[in-house]
Design a protein around this motif. Structure first.
Motif, PDB file in Angstrom:
ATOM      1  N   LEU A  53      -9.163 -15.263 -54.686  1.00 54.19           N
ATOM      2  CA  LEU A  53      -8.822 -14.377 -55.481  1.00 54.19           C
ATOM      3  C   LEU A  53      -9.657 -14.933 -57.201  1.00 54.19           C
ATOM      4  O   LEU A  53     -10.325 -14.563 -57.745  1.00 54.19           O
ATOM      5  CB  LEU A  53      -7.632 -13.783 -55.786  1.00 54.19           C
ATOM      6  N   GLN A  54      -9.031 -16.346 -57.108  1.00 53.73           N
ATOM      7  CA  GLN A  54      -9.451 -17.037 -58.395  1.00 53.73           C
ATOM      8  C   GLN A  54     -10.974 -17.382 -58.147  1.00 53.73           C
ATOM      9  O   GLN A  54     -11.487 -17.194 -59.203  1.00 53.73           O
ATOM     10  CB  GLN A  54      -8.711 -18.346 -58.518  1.00 53.73           C
ATOM     11  N   ALA A  55     -11.587 -17.764 -57.186  1.00 53.25           N
ATOM     12  CA  ALA A  55     -12.796 -17.855 -56.854  1.00 53.25           C
ATOM     13  C   ALA A  55     -13.516 -16.714 -57.209  1.00 53.25           C
ATOM     14  O   ALA A  55     -14.866 -16.813 -57.727  1.00 53.25           O
ATOM     15  CB  ALA A  55     -13.079 -18.545 -55.685  1.00 53.25           C
ATOM     16  N   ALA A  56     -12.867 -15.545 -56.433  1.00 52.60           N
ATOM     17  CA  ALA A  56     -14.010 -14.360 -56.795  1.00 52.60           C
ATOM     18  C   ALA A  56     -14.079 -13.925 -58.010  1.00 52.60           C
ATOM     19  O   ALA A  56     -15.014 -13.123 -58.401  1.00 52.60           O
ATOM     20  CB  ALA A  56     -13.265 -13.125 -55.756  1.00 52.60           C
ATOM     21  N   ALA A  57     -13.114 -14.303 -58.879  1.00 54.40           N
ATOM     22  CA  ALA A  57     -13.258 -13.695 -60.334  1.00 54.40           C
ATOM     23  C   ALA A  57     -14.643 -14.537 -61.043  1.00 54.40           C
ATOM     24  O   ALA A  57     -14.853 -13.898 -62.191  1.00 54.40           O
ATOM     25  CB  ALA A  57     -11.835 -14.096 -61.111  1.00 54.40           C
ATOM     26  N   GLU A  58     -14.991 -15.281 -60.383  1.00 60.64           N
ATOM     27  CA  GLU A  58     -16.254 -16.028 -61.000  1.00 60.64           C
ATOM     28  C   GLU A  58     -17.553 -15.485 -60.313  1.00 60.64           C
ATOM     29  O   GLU A  58     -18.773 -15.900 -60.856  1.00 60.64           O
ATOM     30  CB  GLU A  58     -16.162 -17.548 -60.852  1.00 60.64           C
ATOM     31  N   VAL A  59     -17.380 -14.351 -59.366  1.00 61.31           N
ATOM     32  CA  VAL A  59     -18.745 -14.126 -58.632  1.00 61.31           C
ATOM     33  C   VAL A  59     -19.212 -12.810 -59.211  1.00 61.31           C
ATOM     34  O   VAL A  59     -18.423 -11.827 -59.125  1.00 61.31           O
ATOM     35  CB  VAL A  59     -18.399 -14.121 -57.180  1.00 61.31           C
ATOM     36  N   PRO A  60     -20.071 -12.685 -59.985  1.00 59.28           N
ATOM     37  CA  PRO A  60     -20.431 -11.671 -60.454  1.00 59.28           C
ATOM     38  C   PRO A  60     -20.809 -10.387 -59.743  1.00 59.28           C
ATOM     39  O   PRO A  60     -20.409  -9.000 -59.854  1.00 59.28           O
ATOM     40  CB  PRO A  60     -21.878 -11.841 -61.408  1.00 59.28           C
ATOM     41  N   ALA A  61     -21.427 -10.479 -58.482  1.00 53.91           N
ATOM     42  CA  ALA A  61     -21.572  -9.369 -57.550  1.00 53.91           C
ATOM     43  C   ALA A  61     -20.184  -8.752 -57.216  1.00 53.91           C
ATOM     44  O   ALA A  61     -20.219  -7.571 -56.667  1.00 53.91           O
ATOM     45  CB  ALA A  61     -22.431 -10.012 -56.375  1.00 53.91           C
ATOM     46  N   LEU A  62     -19.201  -9.560 -57.087  1.00 53.88           N
ATOM     47  CA  LEU A  62     -17.894  -8.767 -56.764  1.00 53.88           C
ATOM     48  C   LEU A  62     -17.159  -8.313 -57.621  1.00 53.88           C
ATOM     49  O   LEU A  62     -16.093  -7.487 -57.661  1.00 53.88           O
ATOM     50  CB  LEU A  62     -16.943 -10.103 -56.332  1.00 53.88           C
ATOM     51  N   GLN A  63     -17.819  -8.129 -59.036  1.00 55.63           N
ATOM     52  CA  GLN A  63     -17.279  -7.459 -60.198  1.00 55.63           C
ATOM     53  C   GLN A  63     -17.480  -5.884 -60.251  1.00 55.63           C
ATOM     54  O   GLN A  63     -17.177  -5.086 -60.876  1.00 55.63           O
ATOM     55  CB  GLN A  63     -17.603  -8.004 -61.295  1.00 55.63           C
ATOM     56  N   ARG A  64     -18.678  -5.541 -59.149  1.00 59.49           N
ATOM     57  CA  ARG A  64     -19.383  -4.271 -59.440  1.00 59.49           C
ATOM     58  C   ARG A  64     -18.534  -3.416 -58.240  1.00 59.49           C
ATOM     59  O   ARG A  64     -17.677  -3.668 -57.653  1.00 59.49           O
ATOM     60  CB  ARG A  64     -20.625  -4.396 -59.008  1.00 59.49           C
ATOM     61  N   TYR A  65     -19.078  -2.252 -58.574  1.00 57.54           N
ATOM     62  CA  TYR A  65     -18.534  -0.928 -57.579  1.00 57.54           C
ATOM     63  C   TYR A  65     -18.579  -1.608 -56.000  1.00 57.54           C
ATOM     64  O   TYR A  65     -19.469  -1.998 -55.536  1.00 57.54           O
ATOM     65  CB  TYR A  65     -19.113   0.277 -57.654  1.00 57.54           C
ATOM     66  N   GLY A  66     -17.396  -1.445 -55.504  1.00 55.22           N
ATOM     67  CA  GLY A  66     -17.595  -1.618 -53.988  1.00 55.22           C
ATOM     68  C   GLY A  66     -17.778  -0.346 -53.115  1.00 55.22           C
ATOM     69  O   GLY A  66     -18.321  -0.323 -52.127  1.00 55.22           O
ATOM     70  N   PHE A  67     -17.628   0.893 -53.724  1.00 56.41           N
ATOM     71  CA  PHE A  67     -17.650   2.293 -52.922  1.00 56.41           C
ATOM     72  C   PHE A  67     -16.931   2.133 -51.778  1.00 56.41           C
ATOM     73  O   PHE A  67     -15.972   1.129 -51.641  1.00 56.41           O
ATOM     74  CB  PHE A  67     -19.190   2.690 -52.903  1.00 56.41           C
ATOM     75  N   GLY A  68     -17.361   3.014 -50.873  1.00 54.65           N
ATOM     76  CA  GLY A  68     -16.539   2.853 -49.469  1.00 54.65           C
ATOM     77  C   GLY A  68     -16.899   1.590 -48.601  1.00 54.65           C
ATOM     78  O   GLY A  68     -15.950   1.450 -47.817  1.00 54.65           O
ATOM     79  N   LEU A  69     -17.898   1.283 -48.934  1.00 50.96           N
ATOM     80  CA  LEU A  69     -18.390   0.292 -48.212  1.00 50.96           C
ATOM     81  C   LEU A  69     -17.613  -0.888 -48.302  1.00 50.96           C
ATOM     82  O   LEU A  69     -17.169  -1.537 -47.289  1.00 50.96           O
ATOM     83  CB  LEU A  69     -19.994  -0.261 -48.120  1.00 50.96           C
ATOM     84  N   GLY A  70     -17.533  -1.447 -49.685  1.00 51.18           N
ATOM     85  CA  GLY A  70     -16.548  -2.236 -49.952  1.00 51.18           C
ATOM     86  C   GLY A  70     -17.074  -3.786 -49.412  1.00 51.18           C
ATOM     87  O   GLY A  70     -18.494  -4.066 -49.380  1.00 51.18           O
ATOM     88  N   HIS A  71     -16.324  -4.731 -49.566  1.00 55.26           N
ATOM     89  CA  HIS A  71     -16.797  -6.188 -49.111  1.00 55.26           C
ATOM     90  C   HIS A  71     -16.998  -6.324 -47.646  1.00 55.26           C
ATOM     91  O   HIS A  71     -16.036  -6.421 -47.002  1.00 55.26           O
ATOM     92  CB  HIS A  71     -15.935  -7.215 -49.749  1.00 55.26           C
ATOM     93  N   VAL A  72     -18.235  -6.482 -47.251  1.00 58.52           N
ATOM     94  CA  VAL A  72     -18.304  -6.463 -45.726  1.00 58.52           C
ATOM     95  C   VAL A  72     -17.530  -7.535 -44.828  1.00 58.52           C
ATOM     96  O   VAL A  72     -17.008  -7.259 -43.993  1.00 58.52           O
ATOM     97  CB  VAL A  72     -20.099  -6.465 -45.698  1.00 58.52           C
ATOM     98  N   PRO A  73     -17.733  -8.747 -45.481  1.00 60.40           N
ATOM     99  CA  PRO A  73     -16.704  -9.821 -44.819  1.00 60.40           C
ATOM    100  C   PRO A  73     -15.186  -9.245 -44.478  1.00 60.40           C
ATOM    101  O   PRO A  73     -14.413  -9.737 -43.488  1.00 60.40           O
ATOM    102  CB  PRO A  73     -16.678 -10.888 -45.657  1.00 60.40           C
ATOM    103  N   TYR A  74     -14.638  -8.405 -45.317  1.00 55.87           N
ATOM    104  CA  TYR A  74     -13.248  -7.806 -45.290  1.00 55.87           C
ATOM    105  C   TYR A  74     -13.272  -7.064 -43.920  1.00 55.87           C
ATOM    106  O   TYR A  74     -12.375  -7.157 -43.287  1.00 55.87           O
ATOM    107  CB  TYR A  74     -12.928  -7.113 -46.492  1.00 55.87           C
ATOM    108  N   ARG A  75     -14.291  -6.162 -43.911  1.00 62.43           N
ATOM    109  CA  ARG A  75     -14.247  -5.258 -42.653  1.00 62.43           C
ATOM    110  C   ARG A  75     -14.588  -6.119 -41.605  1.00 62.43           C
ATOM    111  O   ARG A  75     -13.774  -5.749 -40.418  1.00 62.43           O
ATOM    112  CB  ARG A  75     -15.738  -4.290 -42.859  1.00 62.43           C
ATOM    113  N   GLU A  76     -15.473  -7.047 -41.402  1.00 60.23           N
ATOM    114  CA  GLU A  76     -15.536  -8.162 -40.610  1.00 60.23           C
ATOM    115  C   GLU A  76     -14.070  -8.773 -39.885  1.00 60.23           C
ATOM    116  O   GLU A  76     -13.962  -9.048 -39.003  1.00 60.23           O
ATOM    117  CB  GLU A  76     -16.791  -9.055 -40.679  1.00 60.23           C
ATOM    118  N   ALA A  77     -13.459  -9.378 -41.088  1.00 62.24           N
ATOM    119  CA  ALA A  77     -12.281 -10.093 -40.876  1.00 62.24           C
ATOM    120  C   ALA A  77     -11.111  -9.063 -40.213  1.00 62.24           C
ATOM    121  O   ALA A  77     -10.483  -9.495 -39.315  1.00 62.24           O
ATOM    122  CB  ALA A  77     -11.676 -10.634 -41.982  1.00 62.24           C
TER     123      ALA A  77
END
Length: 400
Positions: A53-77
């Motif tokens: 989570l700390q690392a993600a806070a520094e990633v600009p792409a993760l700050q935008r809308y996820g919508f229903g798709l969300g973060h694809v690696p989360y679905r894969e995990a």
């Protein structure tokens, strides 16, 4: 004052609604509060999830809308974990629905399958999201009391035929909150068979799938033949990884069912913060190392809780799953007055059974979420309140 809707006026009071404010007031008054109410442990989440989570806070792409798709690696995990844990293949893109905690999904799925005239069968006592989703869908709840007589299982054969004919949704939760009951496999097989015969959606709340003790390993509903045709299963990071406030969960179902929930959610939210989903990936990937260590902590607390409450006058079963004791009160002692006196006189917070529905009357729930020493202190205080109330009952009986 604008008029409330009929739907809103039918909502019961949520069982935890008033407790945080009252707890704050007690602490401000200097009371030594021991909170065994909510299933919200004082144990930290996986370090890898915090770091992610700390690392993600520094990633600009993760700050935008996820919508229903969300973060694809989360679905894969999630899909990989379902395969590892339950030997169930799920397509990460069409059979997984990321959720803002499983609670919202449990309520929102009703919007896709219920309407006026339809019935949802709801266990009582139960997590109130089931009732909330049903009422918000303008459907009719059929409340089935969970009692020791049926080992806290819903016996569908006892439900009137005209109710079954109108039933579109069945909510089940095993391992169960608040009773800590577990469901035998043959019972789940009978339920799935009935749901397939009647085209009933089986909403299976599996939030405690990783909290089994003494060799008990809770199953996925999808391990039951035919369940994929009628079931949707809900999971959460909250209890498994001590991440209650992160609000991160998911549902799994066949594409037609999963897409229905996704469509409902498209009108109610724009997705989980993807940084939290990235942390969810780290949590799920730490399952093999983190969960056994975490479970050992809860097993120690379970045993300490059982021993302590038994020592102070309470009957107490040893639960094989969850983080709860479901403790019966003596006849004549109502659960809400007991919980209120315990909180106000002794500073111990537990959940009255009636807070989970009328079927919970006569019991109270203890969450073994604090250290064994604090649990022992809470049990001693609870014993004092119980003895005082029993003495009062005897005095009143003599006066009559």
């Amino acid at each position: 004052m604008p008029r409330f809707s009929k739907r809103f006026t039918e909502f019961p009071i949520y069982p935890l609604a008033h407790i945080p404010a009252r707890k704050k007031a007690l602490l401000a008054a200097g009371v030594d509060v021991i909170d065994l109410g909510a299933g919200d442990a004082d144990v930290p989440p996986p370090p890898k999830a915090v770091a992610a989570l700390q690392a993600a806070a520094e990633v600009p792409a993760l700050q935008r809308y996820g919508f229903g798709l969300g973060h694809v690696p989360y679905r894969e995990a999630i899909a990989a974990w379902m395969q590892t844990r339950f030997s169930q293949y799920v397509d990460p893109m069409t059979e997984v629905v990321p959720l803002l905690g499983s609670k919202e999904g449990l309520a929102h799925v009703a919007f896709a399958f219920l309407g006026p005239g339809d019935v949802a069968i709801i266990p009582d006592p139960a997590y109130q999201a089931y009732l909330g989703g049903t009422l918000m869908s303008d459907a009719t709840p059929y409340v089935y009391p969970l009692r020791p007589r049926t080992e806290f299982l819903i016996d569908l054969d006892e439900i009137p035929a005209d109710v079954m004919d109108r039933t579109r949704v069945l909510y089940l939760n095993y391992p169960n909150n608040p009773t800590a009951a577990i469901a035998p496999r043959d019972y789940l097989e009978r339920v799935v068979r009935t749901c397939r015969e009647r085209d009933i959606l089986l909403v299976y709340d599996n939030a405690y799938s990783e909290m089994g003790f003494d060799g008990y390993v809770p199953p996925s509903i999808f391990e039951i033949d035919g369940a994929r045709d009628v079931a949707i299963e809900f999971h959460s990071l909250s209890k498994t990884y001590n991440m209650t406030g992160w609000r991160c969960g998911w549902a799994v179902a066949a594409p037609p069912i999963a897409s229905a929930l996704t469509k409902v959610k498209s009108f109610t939210d724009t997705g989980q913060y993807m940084g939290i989903q990235a942390a969810g990936v780290a949590a799920i990937e730490s399952w093999a190392e983190f969960v056994p260590q975490n479970l050992a902590i809860f097993a120690e607390r379970r045993d300490a809780s059982v021993a302590a409450f038994r020592a102070h006058g309470f009957e107490c079963e040893v639960p094989r799953a969850t983080m709860y004791l479901w403790i019966p009160l003596p006849e004549g002692i109502a659960s809400a007055p007991f919980a209120d006196r315990l909180r106000e006189e002794e500073g111990v917070i537990v959940m009255p059974g009636s807070g989970f529905g009328a079927g919970g009357e006569g019991f109270f729930r203890v969450s073994f979420i604090q250290s064994p020493a604090r649990i022992a202190e809470a049990a001693e205080r609870a014993g004092r309140v119980l003895r005082s109330m029993l003495a009062g009952e005897r005095t009143e009986a003599l006066a009559r």
